[in-house]
Design a protein around this motif. Sequence first.
Motif, PDB file in Angstrom:
ATOM      1  N   ARG A  82       0.827  -1.209   0.000  1.00 23.69           N
ATOM      2  CA  ARG A  82       0.000   0.000   0.000  1.00 23.69           C
ATOM      3  C   ARG A  82       0.863   1.262   0.000  1.00 23.69           C
ATOM      4  NH1 ARG A  82      -5.436  -0.659   1.471  1.00 23.69           N
ATOM      5  NH2 ARG A  82      -6.017  -2.806   1.963  1.00 23.69           N
ATOM      6  N   VAL A  83       1.910   1.251   0.800  1.00 25.77           N
ATOM      7  CA  VAL A  83       2.780   2.428   0.880  1.00 25.77           C
ATOM      8  C   VAL A  83       3.541   2.627  -0.430  1.00 25.77           C
ATOM      9  CG1 VAL A  83       4.795   3.406   2.044  1.00 25.77           C
ATOM     10  CG2 VAL A  83       2.982   2.342   3.382  1.00 25.77           C
ATOM     11  N   VAL A  84       3.976   1.535  -1.053  1.00 25.64           N
ATOM     12  CA  VAL A  84       4.704   1.645  -2.321  1.00 25.64           C
ATOM     13  C   VAL A  84       3.820   2.261  -3.401  1.00 25.64           C
ATOM     14  CG1 VAL A  84       5.696   0.309  -4.215  1.00 25.64           C
ATOM     15  CG2 VAL A  84       6.380  -0.166  -1.868  1.00 25.64           C
ATOM     16  N   PHE A  85       2.575   1.801  -3.504  1.00 26.20           N
ATOM     17  CA  PHE A  85       1.669   2.366  -4.505  1.00 26.20           C
ATOM     18  C   PHE A  85       1.385   3.839  -4.214  1.00 26.20           C
ATOM     19  CE2 PHE A  85       0.298  -2.142  -5.293  1.00 26.20           C
ATOM     20  CZ  PHE A  85       0.717  -2.175  -6.611  1.00 26.20           C
ATOM     21  N   ALA A  86       1.275   4.177  -2.945  1.00 25.88           N
ATOM     22  CA  ALA A  86       1.082   5.584  -2.592  1.00 25.88           C
ATOM     23  C   ALA A  86       2.312   6.402  -2.958  1.00 25.88           C
ATOM     24  CB  ALA A  86       0.783   5.713  -1.099  1.00 25.88           C
ATOM     25  N   GLN A  87       3.494   5.812  -2.801  1.00 27.74           N
ATOM     26  CA  GLN A  87       4.731   6.526  -3.108  1.00 27.74           C
ATOM     27  C   GLN A  87       4.838   6.834  -4.596  1.00 27.74           C
ATOM     28  OE1 GLN A  87       6.672   7.518  -0.559  1.00 27.74           O
ATOM     29  NE2 GLN A  87       7.832   8.733  -2.040  1.00 27.74           N
ATOM     30  N   VAL A  88       4.273   5.984  -5.437  1.00 27.22           N
ATOM     31  CA  VAL A  88       4.269   6.257  -6.879  1.00 27.22           C
ATOM     32  C   VAL A  88       3.468   7.524  -7.165  1.00 27.22           C
ATOM     33  CG1 VAL A  88       3.504   5.406  -9.128  1.00 27.22           C
ATOM     34  CG2 VAL A  88       4.608   3.848  -7.518  1.00 27.22           C
ATOM     35  N   ARG A  89       2.327   7.670  -6.516  1.00 27.00           N
ATOM     36  CA  ARG A  89       1.520   8.882  -6.689  1.00 27.00           C
ATOM     37  C   ARG A  89       2.261  10.110  -6.174  1.00 27.00           C
ATOM     38  NH1 ARG A  89      -4.101   7.762  -3.895  1.00 27.00           N
ATOM     39  NH2 ARG A  89      -4.419   9.909  -4.608  1.00 27.00           N
ATOM     40  N   ILE A  90       2.926   9.952  -5.046  1.00 27.03           N
ATOM     41  CA  ILE A  90       3.688  11.070  -4.481  1.00 27.03           C
ATOM     42  C   ILE A  90       4.823  11.471  -5.414  1.00 27.03           C
ATOM     43  CG2 ILE A  90       5.231  11.713  -2.584  1.00 27.03           C
ATOM     44  CD1 ILE A  90       3.487   9.911  -0.781  1.00 27.03           C
ATOM     45  N   SER A  91       5.501  10.481  -5.972  1.00 27.59           N
ATOM     46  CA  SER A  91       6.601  10.764  -6.890  1.00 27.59           C
ATOM     47  C   SER A  91       6.101  11.490  -8.137  1.00 27.59           C
ATOM     48  CB  SER A  91       7.304   9.459  -7.279  1.00 27.59           C
ATOM     49  OG  SER A  91       8.398   9.709  -8.123  1.00 27.59           O
ATOM     50  N   ALA A  92       4.941  11.080  -8.636  1.00 24.96           N
ATOM     51  CA  ALA A  92       4.363  11.765  -9.798  1.00 24.96           C
ATOM     52  C   ALA A  92       4.021  13.213  -9.458  1.00 24.96           C
ATOM     53  CB  ALA A  92       3.117  11.018 -10.268  1.00 24.96           C
ATOM     54  N   LEU A  93       3.522  13.441  -8.251  1.00 23.45           N
ATOM     55  CA  LEU A  93       3.217  14.814  -7.819  1.00 23.45           C
ATOM     56  C   LEU A  93       4.495  15.643  -7.721  1.00 23.45           C
ATOM     57  CD1 LEU A  93       1.250  16.944  -6.735  1.00 23.45           C
ATOM     58  CD2 LEU A  93       1.566  15.957  -4.453  1.00 23.45           C
ATOM     59  N   ASN A  94       5.553  15.048  -7.179  1.00 22.13           N
ATOM     60  CA  ASN A  94       6.838  15.752  -7.099  1.00 22.13           C
ATOM     61  C   ASN A  94       7.337  16.140  -8.488  1.00 22.13           C
ATOM     62  OD1 ASN A  94       6.933  15.540  -4.329  1.00 22.13           O
ATOM     63  ND2 ASN A  94       8.179  13.690  -4.324  1.00 22.13           N
ATOM     64  N   GLU A 177      -4.710   7.608   2.843  1.00 20.77           N
ATOM     65  CA  GLU A 177      -5.821   7.011   2.096  1.00 20.77           C
ATOM     66  C   GLU A 177      -5.553   5.545   1.791  1.00 20.77           C
ATOM     67  OE1 GLU A 177      -6.299   9.396  -1.352  1.00 20.77           O
ATOM     68  OE2 GLU A 177      -7.302  11.048  -0.309  1.00 20.77           O
ATOM     69  N   GLN A 178      -4.299   5.221   1.525  1.00 22.54           N
ATOM     70  CA  GLN A 178      -3.950   3.842   1.187  1.00 22.54           C
ATOM     71  C   GLN A 178      -3.987   2.926   2.407  1.00 22.54           C
ATOM     72  OE1 GLN A 178      -3.268   2.277  -1.740  1.00 22.54           O
ATOM     73  NE2 GLN A 178      -3.824   4.124  -2.869  1.00 22.54           N
ATOM     74  N   ILE A 179      -3.540   3.432   3.541  1.00 25.10           N
ATOM     75  CA  ILE A 179      -3.462   2.572   4.726  1.00 25.10           C
ATOM     76  C   ILE A 179      -4.624   2.823   5.685  1.00 25.10           C
ATOM     77  CG2 ILE A 179      -0.953   2.497   4.545  1.00 25.10           C
ATOM     78  CD1 ILE A 179      -0.769   4.426   6.867  1.00 25.10           C
ATOM     79  N   LYS A 180      -5.612   3.618   5.219  1.00 24.42           N
ATOM     80  CA  LYS A 180      -6.819   3.891   6.006  1.00 24.42           C
ATOM     81  C   LYS A 180      -6.479   4.554   7.337  1.00 24.42           C
ATOM     82  CE  LYS A 180      -9.261   0.018   3.877  1.00 24.42           C
ATOM     83  NZ  LYS A 180      -9.973  -1.271   4.095  1.00 24.42           N
ATOM     84  N   ALA A 181      -5.677   5.593   7.241  1.00 20.75           N
ATOM     85  CA  ALA A 181      -5.298   6.368   8.423  1.00 20.75           C
ATOM     86  C   ALA A 181      -5.470   7.846   8.106  1.00 20.75           C
ATOM     87  CB  ALA A 181      -3.853   6.079   8.827  1.00 20.75           C
ATOM     88  N   ARG A 182      -5.828   8.610   9.104  1.00 23.28           N
ATOM     89  CA  ARG A 182      -5.955  10.052   8.912  1.00 23.28           C
ATOM     90  C   ARG A 182      -4.573  10.677   8.782  1.00 23.28           C
ATOM     91  NH1 ARG A 182      -9.737   8.587  12.762  1.00 23.28           N
ATOM     92  NH2 ARG A 182     -11.919   9.039  12.215  1.00 23.28           N
ATOM     93  N   ALA A 183      -4.546  11.831   8.118  1.00 22.73           N
ATOM     94  CA  ALA A 183      -3.260  12.491   7.878  1.00 22.73           C
ATOM     95  C   ALA A 183      -2.552  12.822   9.185  1.00 22.73           C
ATOM     96  CB  ALA A 183      -3.467  13.753   7.041  1.00 22.73           C
ATOM     97  N   ILE A 203      11.198   7.116   6.967  1.00 23.11           N
ATOM     98  CA  ILE A 203      10.933   6.251   5.818  1.00 23.11           C
ATOM     99  C   ILE A 203      10.060   5.061   6.217  1.00 23.11           C
ATOM    100  CG2 ILE A 203      12.016   4.728   4.116  1.00 23.11           C
ATOM    101  CD1 ILE A 203      14.439   6.588   4.161  1.00 23.11           C
ATOM    102  N   ALA A 204      10.353   4.482   7.369  1.00 31.30           N
ATOM    103  CA  ALA A 204       9.642   3.273   7.783  1.00 31.30           C
ATOM    104  C   ALA A 204       8.315   3.565   8.468  1.00 31.30           C
ATOM    105  CB  ALA A 204      10.525   2.449   8.722  1.00 31.30           C
ATOM    106  N   ALA A 205       8.093   4.799   8.898  1.00 32.67           N
ATOM    107  CA  ALA A 205       6.915   5.119   9.706  1.00 32.67           C
ATOM    108  C   ALA A 205       5.593   4.703   9.056  1.00 32.67           C
ATOM    109  CB  ALA A 205       6.905   6.614  10.040  1.00 32.67           C
ATOM    110  N   PRO A 206       5.333   5.029   7.781  1.00 31.46           N
ATOM    111  CA  PRO A 206       4.042   4.633   7.197  1.00 31.46           C
ATOM    112  C   PRO A 206       3.824   3.125   7.192  1.00 31.46           C
ATOM    113  CG  PRO A 206       5.123   6.286   5.829  1.00 31.46           C
ATOM    114  CD  PRO A 206       6.132   5.835   6.832  1.00 31.46           C
ATOM    115  N   ILE A 207       4.878   2.368   6.896  1.00 29.82           N
ATOM    116  CA  ILE A 207       4.741   0.911   6.839  1.00 29.82           C
ATOM    117  C   ILE A 207       4.488   0.344   8.235  1.00 29.82           C
ATOM    118  CG2 ILE A 207       5.908  -1.238   6.222  1.00 29.82           C
ATOM    119  CD1 ILE A 207       7.503   0.359   4.157  1.00 29.82           C
TER     120      ILE A 207
END
Length: 222
Positions: A82-94, A177-183, A203-207
């Motif tokens: 879940r975090v990896v897929f979210a990171q792809v979106r973040i990278s695209a935004l960057n 949104e990916q890990i079902k947690a609030r910001a 780096i490890a916190a979301p996982i």
Amino acid sequence: AAWLPQGDDSAIRAGLVEWLRTHALEIRQYSGNAGRAVLHFIIGLIIGSFIALREASPQQTLAPLASALCERVNRLSDAFHRVVFAQVRISALNALLTGVYLFVVLPAFGVQLPFTKTMIVVTFLVGLLPVIGNLISNSVIVIISLSHSLQVAAGSLAFLVVIHKLEYFVNARIIGEQIKARAWELLIAMLVMEAAFGLQGVIAAPIIYAYIKKELSDRELI
């Protein structure tokens, strides 16, 4: 800024060389930390690949302890995915924000940097590495900006720092949104992990947080 060397380009270069020589130990230390973070991330990717291959293999009956361990590994693997897929979106935004800066903001001030397309590609690729990817791409942009002028480099640094800070909140929302947690939950987890473990903790916190929340949720504790 007052700390910057004044004068022509040769004086500026001499000042930068002297600064690098003076802070060589700190730079070496930061480089070592960054290298270890990248190495740990790559090892994590390899372990995740092994787990994915194991999940694709036929299931076999396991003893209670092995079954419990596999269950935890599966939850950790799910959090990792879940975090990896979210990171792809973040990278695209960057990459998008970097493109806006390089193709819109700088040209509006009459500045045309070389390798703009390459920098956007690099931003996307290294952006797949949480946190450390931003540091790498930002360093590349600032260094190339420095080849144009010191003022452009300072402007690039200021812009990237502001964007980087704002992205903390956006990233927390995307990963949340990916890990079902609030910001705010994820931001607190990142702050706690950073205080405890430094860059690796961020780096490890979301996982880790996604795994813990899933574990507690399955036990109906939250």
